[in-house]
Design a protein around this motif. Structure first.
Motif, PDB file in Angstrom:
ATOM      1  N   PRO A 189       0.827  -1.205   0.000  1.00 20.25           N
ATOM      2  CA  PRO A 189       0.000   0.000   0.000  1.00 20.25           C
ATOM      3  C   PRO A 189       0.866   1.262   0.000  1.00 20.25           C
ATOM      4  CG  PRO A 189      -0.855  -1.590   1.566  1.00 20.25           C
ATOM      5  CD  PRO A 189       0.466  -2.125   1.098  1.00 20.25           C
ATOM      6  N   PRO A 190       0.406   2.337  -0.669  1.00 13.53           N
ATOM      7  CA  PRO A 190       1.216   3.556  -0.815  1.00 13.53           C
ATOM      8  C   PRO A 190       1.732   4.135   0.500  1.00 13.53           C
ATOM      9  CG  PRO A 190      -0.737   3.664  -2.197  1.00 13.53           C
ATOM     10  CD  PRO A 190      -0.891   2.443  -1.350  1.00 13.53           C
ATOM     11  N   GLU A 191       0.889   4.166   1.549  1.00 18.22           N
ATOM     12  CA  GLU A 191       1.304   4.747   2.818  1.00 18.22           C
ATOM     13  C   GLU A 191       2.459   3.966   3.427  1.00 18.22           C
ATOM     14  OE1 GLU A 191      -1.723   3.882   2.055  1.00 18.22           O
ATOM     15  OE2 GLU A 191      -2.846   5.767   1.912  1.00 18.22           O
ATOM     16  N   LEU A 192       2.370   2.638   3.349  1.00 17.46           N
ATOM     17  CA  LEU A 192       3.435   1.805   3.915  1.00 17.46           C
ATOM     18  C   LEU A 192       4.693   1.872   3.049  1.00 17.46           C
ATOM     19  CD1 LEU A 192       1.435  -1.339   5.091  1.00 17.46           C
ATOM     20  CD2 LEU A 192       1.977   0.761   6.341  1.00 17.46           C
ATOM     21  N   ALA A 193       4.511   1.985   1.738  1.00 20.32           N
ATOM     22  CA  ALA A 193       5.657   2.114   0.836  1.00 20.32           C
ATOM     23  C   ALA A 193       6.437   3.390   1.157  1.00 20.32           C
ATOM     24  CB  ALA A 193       5.190   2.130  -0.615  1.00 20.32           C
ATOM     25  N   ALA A 194       5.698   4.441   1.508  1.00 19.19           N
ATOM     26  CA  ALA A 194       6.354   5.701   1.886  1.00 19.19           C
ATOM     27  C   ALA A 194       7.164   5.526   3.165  1.00 19.19           C
ATOM     28  CB  ALA A 194       5.309   6.798   2.066  1.00 19.19           C
ATOM     29  N   ASP A 195       6.610   4.751   4.110  1.00 18.46           N
ATOM     30  CA  ASP A 195       7.350   4.470   5.354  1.00 18.46           C
ATOM     31  C   ASP A 195       8.642   3.719   5.063  1.00 18.46           C
ATOM     32  OD1 ASP A 195       5.429   5.672   6.924  1.00 18.46           O
ATOM     33  OD2 ASP A 195       4.318   3.812   7.266  1.00 18.46           O
ATOM     34  N   ILE A 196       8.550   2.739   4.163  1.00 21.34           N
ATOM     35  CA  ILE A 196       9.726   1.931   3.823  1.00 21.34           C
ATOM     36  C   ILE A 196      10.781   2.783   3.142  1.00 21.34           C
ATOM     37  CG2 ILE A 196      10.543   0.011   2.396  1.00 21.34           C
ATOM     38  CD1 ILE A 196       7.752  -1.279   2.857  1.00 21.34           C
ATOM     39  N   ALA A 197      10.330   3.683   2.269  1.00 20.61           N
ATOM     40  CA  ALA A 197      11.272   4.581   1.594  1.00 20.61           C
ATOM     41  C   ALA A 197      11.999   5.453   2.602  1.00 20.61           C
ATOM     42  CB  ALA A 197      10.518   5.443   0.579  1.00 20.61           C
ATOM     43  N   ASP A 198      11.315   5.792   3.691  1.00 18.80           N
ATOM     44  CA  ASP A 198      11.905   6.642   4.728  1.00 18.80           C
ATOM     45  C   ASP A 198      12.763   5.841   5.704  1.00 18.80           C
ATOM     46  OD1 ASP A 198      12.190   9.137   6.221  1.00 18.80           O
ATOM     47  OD2 ASP A 198      10.922   8.173   7.725  1.00 18.80           O
ATOM     48  N   ARG A 199      12.296   4.655   6.074  1.00 16.90           N
ATOM     49  CA  ARG A 199      12.972   3.852   7.107  1.00 16.90           C
ATOM     50  C   ARG A 199      13.997   2.893   6.523  1.00 16.90           C
ATOM     51  NH1 ARG A 199       9.486   3.737  11.783  1.00 16.90           N
ATOM     52  NH2 ARG A 199      10.122   1.623  12.320  1.00 16.90           N
ATOM     53  N   GLY A 200      13.837   2.525   5.262  1.00 18.70           N
ATOM     54  CA  GLY A 200      14.769   1.617   4.615  1.00 18.70           C
ATOM     55  C   GLY A 200      14.348   0.154   4.688  1.00 18.70           C
ATOM     56  N   ILE A 201      15.100  -0.684   4.004  1.00 18.98           N
ATOM     57  CA  ILE A 201      14.883  -2.136   3.975  1.00 18.98           C
ATOM     58  C   ILE A 201      15.930  -2.791   4.871  1.00 18.98           C
ATOM     59  CG2 ILE A 201      14.891  -4.207   2.528  1.00 18.98           C
ATOM     60  CD1 ILE A 201      14.132  -2.371   0.158  1.00 18.98           C
ATOM     61  N   VAL A 202      15.502  -3.744   5.675  1.00 19.99           N
ATOM     62  CA  VAL A 202      16.413  -4.421   6.599  1.00 19.99           C
ATOM     63  C   VAL A 202      16.662  -5.850   6.127  1.00 19.99           C
ATOM     64  CG1 VAL A 202      16.806  -5.187   8.969  1.00 19.99           C
ATOM     65  CG2 VAL A 202      15.619  -3.023   8.537  1.00 19.99           C
ATOM     66  N   LEU A 203      17.933  -6.214   5.996  1.00 21.00           N
ATOM     67  CA  LEU A 203      18.318  -7.572   5.613  1.00 21.00           C
ATOM     68  C   LEU A 203      18.722  -8.352   6.861  1.00 21.00           C
ATOM     69  CD1 LEU A 203      20.617  -6.862   2.502  1.00 21.00           C
ATOM     70  CD2 LEU A 203      18.131  -7.079   2.590  1.00 21.00           C
ATOM     71  N   THR A 204      18.370  -9.618   6.878  1.00 19.41           N
ATOM     72  CA  THR A 204      18.781 -10.475   7.978  1.00 19.41           C
ATOM     73  C   THR A 204      19.015 -11.883   7.440  1.00 19.41           C
ATOM     74  OG1 THR A 204      18.223 -11.191  10.235  1.00 19.41           O
ATOM     75  CG2 THR A 204      16.434 -11.139   8.640  1.00 19.41           C
ATOM     76  N   GLY A 205      19.518 -12.773   8.285  1.00 16.68           N
ATOM     77  CA  GLY A 205      19.847 -14.116   7.823  1.00 16.68           C
ATOM     78  C   GLY A 205      21.295 -14.193   7.359  1.00 16.68           C
TER      79      GLY A 205
END
Length: 259
Positions: free
Chosen positions: A196-212
């Motif tokens: 959803p657009p609102e959550l996509a905006a949050d991700i663009a601001d907070r970034g993507i987290v890699l783990t494993g």
């Protein structure tokens, strides 16, 4: 119908414990969204019990409404990419529930296999999985490095059948891993497209987290960032993140059992 305070506490506590044990500690796949969401709502309601009720005599329905309303106010989107040995799980999480997710059968083991295939095809050299993993750890790269690293690799020459040693560069590993890492990037892209657009905006601001463990491949952060335009970072302890998270749920259950 009103329920006594102690009865309400026992109901919520029992439901939360059962849900968490069944769906959280067993680490259900990310696609099983509804059960995970229900379990986490229950666990949150149990966690907020003392803070929300404050000695008041609330109904069962009022407790859940209050817990859910409070959590809604904290709605933000977070993207987690868990690259394990056999699978890569990608999920957008909000309200402690999975909004969009995807799982592909491409991960750390496939990195090793890709290096084995490359060495066989490019250098006519047969190497084992242990050697391939050593190459991946020492000079493996998913994105061009500022300084080229090299490593001497020993294997069996497929033409002569005799042992042979060659020098492999980090540029070659980037080429060997390109197809495999591209599949992970495509999976991340597909999840972002469904977010959803609102959550996509949050991700663009907070970034993507890699783990494993697979997230430790050099340059993987840079590759995903360059393809998505979103800042990408690796968790502080990617190898043990799942175990740490599971331990926190165990501690959570232990606290309420003691009460």
């Amino acid at each position: 119908m009103e329920i006594e305070l102690w009865e309400l506490k026992n109901i919520v506590k029992a439901a939360a414990e059962e849900a968490v044990k069944k769906y959280i500690l067993s680490q259900e796949p990310t696609k099983d969204e509804m059960t995970e969401r229900q379990a986490k709502i229950l666990s949150y309601a149990c966690d907020q019990f003392s803070r929300l009720i404050c000695g008041q005599d609330w109904s069962y329905q009022e407790l859940f409404e209050a817990a859910w309303e409070k959590r809604c106010k904290e709605a933000t989107g977070n993207m987690i990419v868990d690259i394990g040995g056999g699978t890569t799980d990608i999920a957008v999480i909000s309200l402690e529930g999975t909004v969009v997710s995807n799982s592909i059968k491409v991960a750390g083991d496939d990195f090793d296999e890709a290096i084995v295939r490359y060495m066989r095809k490019k250098h006519n050299l047969l190497i084992g999985e242990r050697t391939a993993e050593e190459i991946k750890i020492k000079i493996g790269a998913a994105f061009p490095r500022a300084e080229v690293a090299t490593m001497d690799v020993r294997g069996r020459n497929l033409v002569t059948g005799l042992p042979k040693t060659i020098t492999v560069t980090s540029e070659e590993t980037e080429e060997a891993l390109r197809e495999t890492t591209s599949q992970i990037v495509e999976a991340v892209h597909s999840v972002l497209e469904k977010t959803p657009p609102e959550l996509a905006a949050d991700i663009a601001d907070r970034g993507i987290v890699l783990t494993g463990g697979g997230s430790l491949l050099r340059g993987l952060e840079d590759l995903i960032s360059s393809k998505t335009g979103i800042n990408t970072m690796t968790a502080e302890e990617p190898m043990t993140a799942v175990a740490i998270g599971t331990g926190r749920y165990v501690e959570f259950l232990a606290v309420y059992r003691d009460e």
